[in-house]
Design a protein around this motif. Structure first.
Motif, PDB file in Angstrom:
ATOM      1  N   ILE A 250      -2.337  -8.999  -1.460  1.00 18.14           N
ATOM      2  CA  ILE A 250      -2.585  -9.573  -2.790  1.00 18.14           C
ATOM      3  C   ILE A 250      -3.923  -9.131  -3.367  1.00 18.14           C
ATOM      4  O   ILE A 250      -4.057  -8.845  -4.558  1.00 18.14           O
ATOM      5  N   ALA A 251      -4.952  -9.068  -2.508  1.00 16.50           N
ATOM      6  CA  ALA A 251      -6.311  -8.797  -2.992  1.00 16.50           C
ATOM      7  C   ALA A 251      -6.530  -7.341  -3.368  1.00 16.50           C
ATOM      8  O   ALA A 251      -7.585  -6.987  -3.898  1.00 16.50           O
ATOM      9  N   TYR A 252      -5.553  -6.475  -3.136  1.00 17.49           N
ATOM     10  CA  TYR A 252      -5.757  -5.047  -3.338  1.00 17.49           C
ATOM     11  C   TYR A 252      -4.981  -4.554  -4.553  1.00 17.49           C
ATOM     12  O   TYR A 252      -3.864  -4.988  -4.811  1.00 17.49           O
ATOM     13  N   GLY A 253      -5.590  -3.639  -5.322  1.00 20.55           N
ATOM     14  CA  GLY A 253      -4.938  -3.072  -6.498  1.00 20.55           C
ATOM     15  C   GLY A 253      -4.985  -3.989  -7.704  1.00 20.55           C
ATOM     16  O   GLY A 253      -5.756  -4.955  -7.762  1.00 20.55           O
ATOM     17  N   GLU A 254      -4.131  -3.675  -8.661  1.00 20.34           N
ATOM     18  CA  GLU A 254      -4.087  -4.437  -9.908  1.00 20.34           C
ATOM     19  C   GLU A 254      -3.532  -5.849  -9.675  1.00 20.34           C
ATOM     20  O   GLU A 254      -2.647  -6.033  -8.845  1.00 20.34           O
ATOM     21  N   PRO A 255      -4.054  -6.850 -10.420  1.00 22.37           N
ATOM     22  CA  PRO A 255      -3.511  -8.221 -10.301  1.00 22.37           C
ATOM     23  C   PRO A 255      -2.034  -8.249 -10.710  1.00 22.37           C
ATOM     24  O   PRO A 255      -1.579  -7.438 -11.512  1.00 22.37           O
TER      25      PRO A 255
ATOM     26  N   VAL B  50      10.566  -0.563  -9.113  1.00 23.16           N
ATOM     27  CA  VAL B  50       9.178  -0.861  -9.490  1.00 23.16           C
ATOM     28  C   VAL B  50       8.507  -1.673  -8.383  1.00 23.16           C
ATOM     29  O   VAL B  50       7.345  -1.433  -8.032  1.00 23.16           O
ATOM     30  N   TRP B  51       9.266  -2.616  -7.815  1.00 19.47           N
ATOM     31  CA  TRP B  51       8.707  -3.440  -6.729  1.00 19.47           C
ATOM     32  C   TRP B  51       8.308  -2.575  -5.532  1.00 19.47           C
ATOM     33  O   TRP B  51       7.268  -2.770  -4.923  1.00 19.47           O
ATOM     34  N   GLY B  52       9.137  -1.609  -5.202  1.00 24.69           N
ATOM     35  CA  GLY B  52       8.821  -0.698  -4.099  1.00 24.69           C
ATOM     36  C   GLY B  52       7.520   0.045  -4.348  1.00 24.69           C
ATOM     37  O   GLY B  52       6.693   0.212  -3.431  1.00 24.69           O
TER      38      GLY B  52
ATOM     39  N   LYS C 145      -0.159  -1.146  -3.099  1.00 26.61           N
ATOM     40  CA  LYS C 145      -1.058  -2.155  -2.545  1.00 26.61           C
ATOM     41  C   LYS C 145      -1.233  -1.979  -1.032  1.00 26.61           C
ATOM     42  O   LYS C 145      -2.326  -2.159  -0.494  1.00 26.61           O
ATOM     43  N   LYS C 146      -0.141  -1.619  -0.354  1.00 20.19           N
ATOM     44  CA  LYS C 146      -0.211  -1.424   1.097  1.00 20.19           C
ATOM     45  C   LYS C 146      -1.119  -0.245   1.431  1.00 20.19           C
ATOM     46  O   LYS C 146      -1.898  -0.295   2.401  1.00 20.19           O
ATOM     47  N   ALA C 147      -1.035   0.823   0.637  1.00 22.58           N
ATOM     48  CA  ALA C 147      -1.885   1.995   0.860  1.00 22.58           C
ATOM     49  C   ALA C 147      -3.365   1.640   0.695  1.00 22.58           C
ATOM     50  O   ALA C 147      -4.208   2.058   1.495  1.00 22.58           O
ATOM     51  N   LEU C 148      -3.669   0.842  -0.331  1.00 19.24           N
ATOM     52  CA  LEU C 148      -5.058   0.410  -0.549  1.00 19.24           C
ATOM     53  C   LEU C 148      -5.519  -0.486   0.593  1.00 19.24           C
ATOM     54  O   LEU C 148      -6.669  -0.386   1.061  1.00 19.24           O
TER      55      LEU C 148
END
Length: 231
Positions: free
Chosen positions: A90-95, A108-110, A116-119
């Motif tokens: 949740i804390a990574y990438g765009e809100p 889009v969800w994928g 976010k997982k990569a970040l």
């Protein structure tokens, strides 16, 4: 016919009743009876149709409610599943709007999760590398301090630094956890205490040797005196 009428055969039964109602009679005396029968049949038919319509409407409504409930269940399960999947990142990438996850298209969800997982993984790797560097630096500092202590005569074994005479023991944790000033104080105090103890032991040994010499001298003098008396 009327009692056996259902939503599936209502048209067929209606045509059968219409055929009966429109039948021609040659006997005039049956006209009144026939018309009365037609009225009773029509009344029964209207009531039956109303009952069928009511039941059909209820069935359709129940079907609609069931579909809505099933759709709500699917949405709720998808929302919960996606929230669980997203939580670690949740804390990574765009809100992102956490209340509306179920409405995001699957493709889009994928992409959202992958980004976010990569970040998250990049941050984890960065933190791991930073921690490894900290541990490496700590180990280098320990090795340097270990060499300092060994130079002062403190050998390292089984988590302890000890001098050759086992006068003083220093815990490994004390060496690792001390800051620069505390370590310098630690090594200075340790060397001083060992030297003081060695000096104290040396003085005790010197006194012991001196006492032994004096005792021997006294014994020799006494021996000579005894010999002189014997003469």
């Amino acid at each position: 016919v009327i009692q056996d009428t259902t939503i599936e055969n209502v048209d067929l039964h209606k045509s059968m009743l219409d055929a009966f109602a429109n039948a021609d009679f040659d006997y005039e005396e049956f006209d009144i009876l026939f018309e009365q029968s037609k009225d009773r049949i029509q009344t029964s038919w209207d009531l039956k149709c109303a009952d069928i319509q009511e039941k059909e409407s209820q069935r359709v409504e129940n079907e609609r409610l069931q579909k809505e409930a099933e759709q709500a269940r699917i949405v709720s399960e998808l929302q919960a599943s996606r929230l669980n999947e997203l939580t670690p990142y949740i804390a990574y990438g765009e809100p992102i709007d956490l209340t509306n996850l179920h409405s995001i298209e699957e493709s889009v969800w994928g992409d959202v999760i992958a980004s976010k997982k990569a970040l998250f993984e990049a941050e984890q790797k960065k933190q791991q590398e930073a921690q490894e560097k900290i541990e490496s630096d700590k180990q280098k500092i320990f090795e340097f301090r270990k060499a300092r202590l060994e130079k002062e005569g403190f050998a390292f074994f089984n988590g302890l630094f000890s001098d050759s005479d086992s006068i003083l023991n220093i815990q490994e944790s004390q060496v690792r956890e001390a800051d620069v000033i505390d370590f310098e104080t630690l090594i200075t105090d340790a060397v001083f205490k060992v030297e003081c103890e060695k000096e104290r032991r040396w003085q005790i040994e010197e006194e012991r040797i001196a006492n032994e010499v004096l005792a021997k001298e006294d014994a020799e003098r006494l021996k000579k005196k005894n010999k002189a008396r014997e003469k």
